[in-house]
Motif scaffolding. Structure first.
Motif, short mmCIF file in Angstrom:
data_model
loop_
_atom_site.label_atom_id
_atom_site.label_comp_id
_atom_site.label_asym_id
_atom_site.label_seq_id
_atom_site.Cartn_x
_atom_site.Cartn_y
_atom_site.Cartn_z
N ALA A 231 -19.32 38.64 -4.92
CA ALA A 231 -19.10 39.92 -5.59
C ALA A 231 -20.14 40.98 -5.27
CB ALA A 231 -18.98 39.72 -7.10
N LYS A 232 -20.38 41.17 -3.98
CA LYS A 232 -21.25 42.25 -3.53
C LYS A 232 -20.39 43.44 -3.11
CE LYS A 232 -24.40 38.79 -1.62
NZ LYS A 232 -24.85 38.15 -0.37
N LEU A 233 -20.73 44.61 -3.60
CA LEU A 233 -20.02 45.84 -3.25
C LEU A 233 -20.89 46.62 -2.28
CD1 LEU A 233 -18.89 46.84 -6.85
CD2 LEU A 233 -17.51 45.72 -5.10
N LYS B 70 -15.38 37.83 5.08
CA LYS B 70 -16.39 37.56 4.04
C LYS B 70 -16.78 38.79 3.23
CE LYS B 70 -18.43 33.61 6.42
NZ LYS B 70 -19.66 32.85 6.71
N TRP B 71 -16.08 39.90 3.43
CA TRP B 71 -16.40 41.13 2.69
C TRP B 71 -15.18 41.63 1.95
CZ3 TRP B 71 -21.32 41.53 2.08
CH2 TRP B 71 -22.17 40.99 3.04
N GLY B 72 -14.65 40.76 1.08
CA GLY B 72 -13.38 41.04 0.42
C GLY B 72 -13.42 42.11 -0.64
N MET B 73 -14.60 42.42 -1.19
CA MET B 73 -14.64 43.39 -2.28
C MET B 73 -14.38 44.81 -1.78
SD MET B 73 -15.16 41.40 -4.92
CE MET B 73 -14.02 40.35 -4.01
N THR B 74 -15.21 45.31 -0.88
CA THR B 74 -14.97 46.66 -0.35
C THR B 74 -13.72 46.68 0.52
OG1 THR B 74 -16.62 46.16 1.36
CG2 THR B 74 -17.32 47.56 -0.47
N ALA C 78 -14.96 54.23 5.51
CA ALA C 78 -13.96 53.54 4.69
C ALA C 78 -14.62 52.66 3.64
CB ALA C 78 -13.04 52.71 5.58
N ASN C 79 -15.68 51.97 4.02
CA ASN C 79 -16.35 51.07 3.08
C ASN C 79 -17.24 51.81 2.09
OD1 ASN C 79 -15.81 48.05 3.71
ND2 ASN C 79 -15.91 49.05 5.71
N GLN C 80 -17.86 52.90 2.51
CA GLN C 80 -18.62 53.72 1.57
C GLN C 80 -17.68 54.38 0.55
OE1 GLN C 80 -22.01 52.71 1.68
NE2 GLN C 80 -22.33 54.88 1.23
N ARG C 81 -16.50 54.80 1.00
CA ARG C 81 -15.52 55.35 0.06
C ARG C 81 -15.07 54.29 -0.93
NH1 ARG C 81 -11.24 59.52 2.72
NH2 ARG C 81 -10.30 59.10 0.69
N ALA C 82 -14.89 53.08 -0.45
CA ALA C 82 -14.51 51.98 -1.35
C ALA C 82 -15.60 51.76 -2.40
CB ALA C 82 -14.28 50.71 -0.54
N LEU C 83 -16.86 51.77 -1.97
CA LEU C 83 -17.97 51.62 -2.90
C LEU C 83 -17.96 52.73 -3.95
CD1 LEU C 83 -20.71 50.45 -3.83
CD2 LEU C 83 -21.78 51.75 -1.99
#
Length: 431
Positions: A66-68, A332-336, A94-99
């Protein structure tokens, strides 16, 4: 072997589907990616329904660390070399927007959201860290080099991403799922254009999203060649230090660290599913050596779909399947990645242009070195003259003594000792 998240959250329960149903969009799979798709589509006013074969959050989502974060190992140097600066920038964006989307949503959700810095360290490869810092500088991202990290062994330093985050995934999932049109214990038996036959009735839909971790259709998309699965392990330790951040070794077989409510979550022991690896034994040995006063509060393992090029597959299932979409291969980065997938798929379903659809397209080239490794593993599994065999594509299963399961080294399906299915892509129990 329940995770800390399972032990400390209560998820809403939903009824089974008990009749035929018509909806605009059907989502198959009740993990975080599927539920976020249903949430964002509902917010956009789309009539949608989600079916889950078991319970929402009952698969991979409950076993995450659960790391964002948009720091996915030392990925940006690799992305620039393989895709160029602009595509690497899109991945970061895309990942910063998800965060930021999580940050906004979690203001009104009690899910133990905490802002934390993220670090990727190296035991002995300072040069790799320097290359990643140079790549991030090209992308205009303010990463930093850190000489010392609060870990119990020497390192060559770390790359720091400021203002990332961590949270409780099941508390978050419970909050966004509670008002959605969800049917649990509803397994898809047959899937065709615009319809899904389930154990509770036939669902007709204009568009369908498959968010089942590993896609369940073999005849389209070539996912049995484009994906393989990887297992990794976690110990939750009491009476262990607070490391004041989230830490990951740049080496695939290294360790990860984060804290939750006074516990240290120590991760590692990873290996390809169906192969040998360090597992909990490796983590236990590390804890005895470096945290001799710590006590184990929980242990669990997770499984991740890995793509050929380290970028998820999000979009049309294949070029020939109009109206059918998928989100898989989160590496392995399912949260973002789940949040990014929900944004991309919502845009595609609504007919809007997404700046990220080309980057994540499942139909991009398969000509990557990992393709040959995946094909070889499948050939070996098919030719191994042993039983039992996986009902997915017939590969020989390997016994996993640490977890008392039968695992498929070809595509990652797993089964209990009595043959009951644990993890897909298989859809039936082992005979």
């Amino acid at each position: 072997m329940d995770s800390i998240w399972t032990k400390t959250a209560q998820l809403p329960q939903f009824n089974k589907l008990r009749s035929d149903l018509k909806t605009d969009v059907l989502i198959i799979g009740g993990g975080l990616a599927g539920v976020l798709c249903a949430y964002k589509l509902s917010q956009a006013g789309v009539d949608c329904a989600l079916v889950e074969a078991d319970r929402v959050g009952g698969g991979i989502t409950k076993n995450t660390t659960a790391k964002l974060t948009s720091q996915h190992g030392l990925i940006y140097d690799k992305l620039i070399r393989e895709f160029g600066v602009e595509r690497a920038r899109l991945y970061l964006e895309a990942n910063q927007r998800a965060l930021e989307e999580y940050r906004a949503l979690c203001r009104n959700i009690n899910c133990d959201f905490e802002e934390k810095d993220a670090f990727v360290y190296s035991m002995d490869k300072r040069r790799k860290l320097d290359r990643e810092l140079n790549a991030l500088d090209k992308l205009g991202f303010g990463a930093e080099f850190v000489e010392q990290v609060p870990l119990p062994f020497p390192t060559a330093g770390a790359v720091k991403f400021p203002r990332q985050a961590q949270f409780h995934p099941l508390k978050f999932l419970a909050a966004i799922a509670k008002d959605l049109n969800i049917f649990e214990h509803t397994k898809v038996r047959e899937l065709g254009p615009g319809r899904a036959v389930t154990t509770g009735g036939t669902v007709s839909a204009d568009k369908i999203i498959i968010a089942t971790h590993f896609p369940l259709l073999n005849k389209h998309g070539g996912y049995f060649l484009k994906l393989y699965q990887h297992r990794s392990y976690v110990l939750a330790l009491e009476n262990a230090p607070d490391v004041h951040g989230m830490y990951l070794d740049e080496d695939e077989k290294g360790l990860s660290f984060r804290n939750y409510r006074g516990m240290l979550l120590l991760g590692g022991g990873s290996h390809r599913t169906g192969k040998q690896g360090g597992g909990w034994r490796e983590l236990e040995g590390f804890a005895r050596k470096h945290y001799p006063d710590a006590q184990e509060a929980a242990r669990w393992a997770t499984q991740d779909c890995m793509t050929l090029d380290n970028v998820p597959y999000i979009g049309l299932y294949s070029r020939g399947t109009a109206g059918l979409y998928t989100a898989t291969g989160f590496n392995k980065w399912g949260m973002t990645s789940s949040m990014a997938a929900a944004e991309v798929l919502t845009d595609l379903v609504l007919g809007r242009n997404s700046p990220y659809s080309g980057l994540f397209s499942p139909s991009r080239t398969m000509l990557r070195p990992q393709l040959a490794a995946n094909a070889l593993e499948s050939a070996l599994g098919l030719l191994t003259p042993t039983t039992p065999r996986c009902p997915h594509m017939g590969c020989a299963l390997k016994y996993n003594a640490a977890e008392h399961s039968w695992d498929c080294p070809c595509h990652g399906s797993r089964f209990q000792e009595d043959g009951a299915l644990i993890d897909n892509p298989a859809t039936d129990d082992k005979k």
